[in-house]
Motif scaffolding. Sequence first.
Motif, PDB file in Angstrom:
ATOM      1  N   GLU A  62      -3.824 -12.229   1.182  1.00  0.00           N
ATOM      2  CA  GLU A  62      -3.106 -12.760   0.028  1.00  0.00           C
ATOM      3  C   GLU A  62      -3.168 -11.801  -1.163  1.00  0.00           C
ATOM      4  OE1 GLU A  62      -5.414 -14.586   1.764  1.00  0.00           O
ATOM      5  OE2 GLU A  62      -4.023 -15.902   2.818  1.00  0.00           O
ATOM      6  N   CYS A  63      -4.365 -11.348  -1.520  1.00  0.00           N
ATOM      7  CA  CYS A  63      -4.508 -10.415  -2.647  1.00  0.00           C
ATOM      8  C   CYS A  63      -3.795  -9.097  -2.355  1.00  0.00           C
ATOM      9  CB  CYS A  63      -5.978 -10.158  -2.965  1.00  0.00           C
ATOM     10  SG  CYS A  63      -6.798 -11.536  -3.791  1.00  0.00           S
ATOM     11  N   GLU A  66      -0.018  -9.981  -2.853  1.00  0.00           N
ATOM     12  CA  GLU A  66       0.330 -10.490  -4.183  1.00  0.00           C
ATOM     13  C   GLU A  66       0.138  -9.434  -5.261  1.00  0.00           C
ATOM     14  OE1 GLU A  66      -1.775 -14.144  -4.913  1.00  0.00           O
ATOM     15  OE2 GLU A  66      -0.791 -15.136  -3.216  1.00  0.00           O
ATOM     16  N   PRO A  70       3.925  -7.042  -3.933  1.00  0.00           N
ATOM     17  CA  PRO A  70       4.647  -8.304  -4.175  1.00  0.00           C
ATOM     18  C   PRO A  70       6.102  -8.271  -3.696  1.00  0.00           C
ATOM     19  CG  PRO A  70       4.309  -7.125  -6.219  1.00  0.00           C
ATOM     20  CD  PRO A  70       3.501  -6.414  -5.161  1.00  0.00           C
ATOM     21  N   LEU A  73       6.589  -9.992  -0.303  1.00  0.00           N
ATOM     22  CA  LEU A  73       6.346 -11.429  -0.141  1.00  0.00           C
ATOM     23  C   LEU A  73       7.646 -12.169   0.157  1.00  0.00           C
ATOM     24  CD1 LEU A  73       3.842 -12.116  -3.029  1.00  0.00           C
ATOM     25  CD2 LEU A  73       3.356 -12.112  -0.583  1.00  0.00           C
TER      26      LEU A  73
END
Length: 75
Positions: A62-63, A66, A70, A73
């Motif tokens: 996730e990190c 994100e 990004p 995503l």
Amino acid sequence: MIHEKYEVYINSPEWSKKRSYILQRDEYTCKICGKAATDVHHLTYTNLTNEFDFELISLCHECHFEIYHPEKLNK
């Protein structure tokens, strides 16, 4: 050209060994949020294939996306 070199390297036994070492060094912990790390991120690609350990960090998925990717995503 760097993208092609990166793809070959990321799928190599050398990267697999380096990736495992970095995850172990970081105790399989994301350096941003503290969750379980699954990814190893290049902070720079200057020394791609011959990175210094300080150029790599362990991150949770996730990190990793994100914060560093990004644009990838929800694709």
